[in-house]
Design an enzyme around this catalytic site. Structure first.
Site, mmCIF file in Angstrom:
data_model
loop_
_atom_site.group_PDB
_atom_site.id
_atom_site.type_symbol
_atom_site.label_atom_id
_atom_site.label_comp_id
_atom_site.label_asym_id
_atom_site.label_seq_id
_atom_site.Cartn_x
_atom_site.Cartn_y
_atom_site.Cartn_z
ATOM 1 N N VAL A 202 50.425 53.327 33.897
ATOM 2 C CA VAL A 202 49.517 53.401 35.053
ATOM 3 C C VAL A 202 48.099 53.535 34.512
ATOM 4 O O VAL A 202 47.793 54.508 33.818
ATOM 5 C CB VAL A 202 49.830 54.609 35.964
ATOM 6 C CG1 VAL A 202 48.866 54.642 37.153
ATOM 7 C CG2 VAL A 202 51.271 54.574 36.457
ATOM 8 N N HIS A 203 47.250 52.552 34.815
ATOM 9 C CA HIS A 203 45.877 52.649 34.313
ATOM 10 C C HIS A 203 44.840 52.008 35.230
ATOM 11 O O HIS A 203 43.651 52.264 35.106
ATOM 12 C CB HIS A 203 45.769 51.967 32.939
ATOM 13 C CG HIS A 203 45.714 50.469 33.028
ATOM 14 N ND1 HIS A 203 46.844 49.704 33.191
ATOM 15 C CD2 HIS A 203 44.675 49.601 33.025
ATOM 16 C CE1 HIS A 203 46.503 48.439 33.266
ATOM 17 N NE2 HIS A 203 45.191 48.327 33.166
ATOM 18 N N ARG A 204 45.289 51.173 36.173
ATOM 19 C CA ARG A 204 44.349 50.381 36.964
ATOM 20 C C ARG A 204 43.491 51.279 37.855
ATOM 21 O O ARG A 204 43.998 52.185 38.525
ATOM 22 C CB ARG A 204 45.110 49.347 37.799
ATOM 23 C CG ARG A 204 44.230 48.286 38.430
ATOM 24 C CD ARG A 204 45.059 47.157 38.989
ATOM 25 N NE ARG A 204 45.657 46.354 37.925
ATOM 26 C CZ ARG A 204 45.034 45.337 37.345
ATOM 27 N NH1 ARG A 204 43.818 44.993 37.717
ATOM 28 N NH2 ARG A 204 45.619 44.652 36.399
ATOM 29 N N ASP A 277 51.250 49.005 36.673
ATOM 30 C CA ASP A 277 50.231 48.352 37.502
ATOM 31 C C ASP A 277 49.417 47.376 36.652
ATOM 32 O O ASP A 277 48.355 46.923 37.040
ATOM 33 C CB ASP A 277 49.316 49.373 38.195
ATOM 34 C CG ASP A 277 48.564 50.284 37.236
ATOM 35 O OD1 ASP A 277 48.670 50.080 36.001
ATOM 36 O OD2 ASP A 277 47.874 51.203 37.713
#
Length: 350
Positions: A202-204, A277
């Protein structure tokens, strides 16, 4: 002929590596690293392990607002192009480095080659979408990874040479996958059994910068009882702390430090499912034939959605959980070519 390749983030180096290897058999290539993403792993060992050509220029731009970052890149890239006078400029994907390289080149009347062209999420709130559209419309050669990308460009009446060559990322995965299996010790070092875990990334910004969305995602993880392994991005970690969210209540969650490319390929290949994501991870999941759950509202990689190989769930807690529980039997098809995109690109340019 002389080519200058403009790159700014680690995934772009991995995508560019197959093309650079082919290009340098016949032509001269210089690599410009804008420094858009600072990565402590972008050291000599990174390039040596993956057989990636090292940058000839490192601009060390670093993080900043979109306008300031792109403007600084434009200025410095223009100086290099004026000095080196290449025949072509190659750009990849959809970062600010992509756009800056394309704009600098086209304003100097140097033909632009866009690799991974034609992708569309149809969400202009994403900065990547703006970068893609503008780059495609100023480029002379558009090398597309899929038939869908070709159709997107044809629908926009883009005035350029449009060619479906397949996906250079598939080239990279096939080149490095066996290397990952033999060299990576990430599973042994982390005491993780193959096939026993779900892999999370998860990084967006659209997820991490929204406390409600991020909370929904963590609530979903808390309801998934099986083992989950999460190489936690520092930015995401900071946002979790900033919002006062709690990871300790999530059962069977193993948080590890961010991993290198070979380790990531090894973990992807041996996961039960991948929750992400990331656009790149969606494709890598498809290439290694592991079911994927994508925590976004749209995806550029619509081909991966067939037969539930990739399930698009947004950030709805229940939908994430149900997609993870769902039994799927995808049929993975050769939508992304035959792992020879780099050869086709260089052949066309030659």
């Amino acid at each position: 002929m002389k080519f200058i390749t403009i790159l700014g983030a680690r995934p772009q180096f991995i995508k560019a590596a197959p093309v650079s290897r082919e290009l340098r058999k016949r032509h001269t290539e210089l690599i410009v690293h804008t420094g858009q993403h600072y990565d402590k792993n972008m050291s000599d060992i990174f390039f040596e392990e993956l057989n990636i050509p090292k940058p000839d220029y490192n601009l060390e731009i670093g993080s900043s607002s979109h306008g300031k970052q792109t403007g600084r890149m434009l200025e410095k890239v223009e100086d290099i192009l004026l000095t080196e006078t290449p025949d072509y400029v190659l750009v990849y994907g959809d970062t600010n480095s992509t756009l800056a390289g394309a704009l600098a080149a086209c304003k100097l009347h140097i033909p632009v080659v866009h690799v991974e062209a034609g992708l569309r999420s149809f969400n202009k709130k994403m900065p990547e979408e703006i970068n893609r559209i503008m780059t495609d419309h100023v480029s002379e050669y558009l090398f597309c990874p899929t038939k869908t990308a070709v159709k997107n460009l044809e629908n926009e009446n883009v005035d350029a040479k449009i060619i479906n060559v397949g996906d250079v990322m598939y080239d990279a995965v096939e080149y490095n996958r066996q290397l990952a299996e033999t060299q990576s010790r990430i599973l042994e070092n982390q005491q993780i059994k193959p096939g026993s875990y779900h892999l999370i990334t998860v990084h967006r910004a659209e997820n991490t910068d929204d406390p409600i969305k991020l909370s929904n995602i963590l609530d979903a993880f808390a309801q998934i009882e099986e083992m989950k392994v999460w190489p936690l991005h520092p930015r995401t970690k900071n946002k979790i702390s900033e919002y006062g969210l709690d990871l300790s209540s999530i059962p069977n969650l193993k948080i590890i430090e961010p991993v290198g490319y070979l380790d990531m390929l090894k973990m992807e290949s041996n996961a039960k499912k991948i929750l992400t994501d990331s656009g790149g991870v969606q494709k890598e999941a498809y290439f290694v034939q592991v079911p994927c759950v994508t925590m976004r509202e749209q995806t550029e990689w619509v081909e991966t959605l067939e037969d539930d190989a990739n399930i698009l769930v947004g950030t709805n807690t229940d939908e994430i959980v149900q997609a993870v529980i769902k039994e799927v039997e995808p049929s993975y098809k050769p939508y992304f070519g035959s792992a020879d995109a780099a050869e086709k690109i260089v052949e066309q340019l030659t």
